[in-house]
Every structure is written in structure tokens, then in C-alpha cells.
Scaffold this motif. Structure first.
Motif, PDB file in Angstrom:
ATOM      1  N   THR A  34     -12.886  -9.123  25.153  1.00 19.10           N
ATOM      2  CA  THR A  34     -12.920  -7.669  25.016  1.00 19.10           C
ATOM      3  C   THR A  34     -11.592  -7.100  25.492  1.00 19.10           C
ATOM      4  O   THR A  34     -11.105  -7.457  26.561  1.00 19.10           O
ATOM      5  N   ILE A  75     -11.543   0.132  22.416  1.00 16.95           N
ATOM      6  CA  ILE A  75     -12.132  -1.109  22.916  1.00 16.95           C
ATOM      7  C   ILE A  75     -12.379  -1.990  21.702  1.00 16.95           C
ATOM      8  O   ILE A  75     -13.051  -1.582  20.759  1.00 16.95           O
ATOM      9  N   ALA A  77     -14.010  -5.584  20.638  1.00 16.28           N
ATOM     10  CA  ALA A  77     -14.962  -6.511  21.249  1.00 16.28           C
ATOM     11  C   ALA A  77     -15.689  -7.312  20.172  1.00 16.28           C
ATOM     12  O   ALA A  77     -15.657  -6.961  18.986  1.00 16.28           O
ATOM     13  N   LYS A  81     -21.553  -7.170  21.153  1.00 25.86           N
ATOM     14  CA  LYS A  81     -21.499  -6.618  22.501  1.00 25.86           C
ATOM     15  C   LYS A  81     -21.797  -5.112  22.494  1.00 25.86           C
ATOM     16  O   LYS A  81     -21.164  -4.361  21.758  1.00 25.86           O
ATOM     17  N   LEU A  83     -21.358  -1.408  23.498  1.00 26.47           N
ATOM     18  CA  LEU A  83     -20.171  -0.747  24.042  1.00 26.47           C
ATOM     19  C   LEU A  83     -20.457   0.645  24.604  1.00 26.47           C
ATOM     20  O   LEU A  83     -19.562   1.287  25.155  1.00 26.47           O
ATOM     21  N   GLU A  86     -19.431   1.083  28.222  1.00 28.75           N
ATOM     22  CA  GLU A  86     -18.107   0.607  28.627  1.00 28.75           C
ATOM     23  C   GLU A  86     -17.259   1.769  29.156  1.00 28.75           C
ATOM     24  O   GLU A  86     -17.242   2.862  28.578  1.00 28.75           O
ATOM     25  N   ASP A  87     -16.551   1.532  30.256  1.00 31.61           N
ATOM     26  CA  ASP A  87     -15.660   2.542  30.830  1.00 31.61           C
ATOM     27  C   ASP A  87     -14.381   2.596  29.996  1.00 31.61           C
ATOM     28  O   ASP A  87     -13.680   1.590  29.860  1.00 31.61           O
TER      29      ASP A  87
END
Length: 261
Positions: A34, A75, A77, A81, A83, A86-87
Motif C-alpha cells: 500500500t 492511496i 492498494a 483492501k 480503504l 485509511e488515514d
């Protein structure tokens, strides 16, 4: 996919970014890695998306900190996954001042002050400018450096602090609209009217590679603009082709443009 197939859709100047973006996509799809990028401009985001669409096992999420953000982090990935949580790694740099002259500062003044400290452009997202300061989106991790080093913006003493993304004060960019009557939608013709320069003077920066149309390098003065194009020229500014309104009885084209201020 061969490198030739990848490059055939992009400008030669974009080769370095295409190489990096394709590596991110391959690593996500084949090595299950990622990647969180720095801020991308809309053209880079388009390239990344088009490459990811060629690989069924990779996905891309874009976020610039606000709806309609121009510059966004991505991002990349594996496709399986999640997301959503996600930060995206974006902070708000609040720039304020007790000096009344801060109301005279514009986007370029704040950006110039940040770049003058050695911060790379890709570490900075959109800038939201008001009469009493600026909210600049930055990648997490550089805030402490800016608090310690950013003391002025265009000779105005400023104070900076880091806020969470939830505190962002969104400002939509202002545009001065005008309706032009042009012989054609050639880049040099429209740009010379918008920037009030002679056709001769507008040719030099275009041919020198200082012009981008929708963030893609364009060096051909005869390039035909279309509705929605954003034209930026280093040293002169930016404008957007808002609407091609049609042709007049004399055969000239009426086009409505907005110049960013």
C-alpha cells in the motif's frame, strides 16, 4: 504490458511520473503493498487512475481534504483492501497575522513563502485564502518545521499553527469572468486575449514549455482549447474555459472564460 504501450498515451515530459505511478500500481497488485503519495495535481491523478484501470488487482483512492479539491493525495492498494478508514495524512496549516496588510496577500504570496523555506510543491495541497489569513493543506509531519521557520509571507509577519483537517475553512477560488470573441479556439489566441498580451509575446512562454492545459504540458500554440480546459502559464496566471457559447454572425466564436484571481 510493455513500456511502449504505457507511454504512447502520455506526453514525453510525463515519463518520469508515469514510471513511478506504474511501479506503485504493480507493487500494489503483485506485492500487496500500500502506497500513500504526496499531493498530486489533477493531471497526475488522471495518469495514476488510467494506469490502475489497466491492472485489475489494484485500486486507487484520492482525497485532497475537501470536496472538489484540486490537489489530492492518493492511496494505491491491492484491490481487496478496505480503504475507508485509511488515514490520508493531511494537516491544516493556519497562517494568521496582526498586520492588516495580510488582507492584501494572495495565493501566490503564501505559496511562495512556503516554497521559499525549501518545502517541495508536492508537500502542499490546496490553499484556502481569506482576508485574514490562509488555511494551507500540508502532508502530516512537516508542521513542526513550518511552525519553527515560517515567520513572514511577502514581508508580512505571520504566525502559523497546525490544525486537524476537520478545522479546514474551505474557500472556493474566485474567478473574473469575461466573454471573448475569437477567430478560433487556438491556445495562443485565447491566452493572448485573456492575459492582454500580443500574440507575439504569448508565443515565447508556450514554446518554452511554460504552459499547461489541464495540467498537461503543451508547447504547440495552435493547440485547440475546449470547454472545461484549465490553462496555466508560469508568470502570467491561470484561466478556465467555462463555456463555448457559439458562433456570431460574423463567424467569430464567443467563449466565456474565468481568470483565477
Amino acid at each position: 504490458m510493455s513500456h511502449k504501450e504505457i507511454y504512447e498515451h502520455f506526453h514525453p515530459d510525463e515519463k518520469a511520473f508515469v514510471d513511478r505511478a506504474w511501479e506503485w500500481v504493480e507493487r500494489a497488485a503483485e506485492r500487496h503493498e500500500t502506497k500513500l503519495t504526496d499531493f498530486l495535481d489533477p493531471r497526475q491523478a488522471h495518469i495514476l487512475f488510467s494506469l490502475a484501470n489497466r491492472h485489475p488487482d489494484a485500486q486507487v483512492l484520492l482525497n485532497g481534504g475537501s470536496a472538489g479539491a484540486e490537489r489530492q493525495r492518493a492511496i494505491i492498494a491491492p484491490d481487496y483492501k478496505p480503504l475507508d478508514d485509511e488515514d490520508i495524512g493531511i494537516d491544516v496549516l493556519e497562517i494568521t497575522s496582526d498586520d492588516r496588510r495580510i488582507s492584501e496577500l494572495d495565493h501566490g504570496d503564501y505559496l511562495g513563502a512556503l516554497l521559499g523555506l525549501g518545502i517541495k510543491r508536492e508537500k502542499i495541497g490546496d490553499l484556502h485564502v481569506t482576508d485574514d489569513g490562509c488555511h494551507a493543506l500540508i502532508v502530516k509531519g512537516i508542521g513542526d518545521f513550518l511552525i519553527g521557520h515560517m515567520k513572514q509571507a511577502h514581508r508580512v509577519d505571520v504566525t502559523v499553527s497546525v490544525l486537524p483537517l476537520s478545522a479546514l475553512r474551505v474557500v472556493k477560488p474566485e474567478m473574473e469572468e469575461q466573454v471573448l470573441s475569437v477567430a478560433s479556439l487556438r491556445l495562443d489566441g485565447v491566452a493572448s486575449d485573456v492575459f492582454r498580451l500580443s500574440r507575439t509575446k504569448i508565443l515565447a512562454p508556450i514554446k518554452a514549455g511554460r504552459c499547461r492545459v489541464s495540467w498537461k504540458p503543451v508547447e504547440d500554440p495552435s493547440h485547440a482549447l475546449k470547454q472545461g480546459d484549465v490553462v496555466s502559464m508560469k508568470g502570467f496566471g491561470r484561466f478556465k474555459v467555462l463555456e463555448v457559447e457559439g458562433m456570431s454572425k460574423s463567424g467569430r466564436i464567443r467563449v466565456r472564460v474565468g481568470k483565477f484571481v
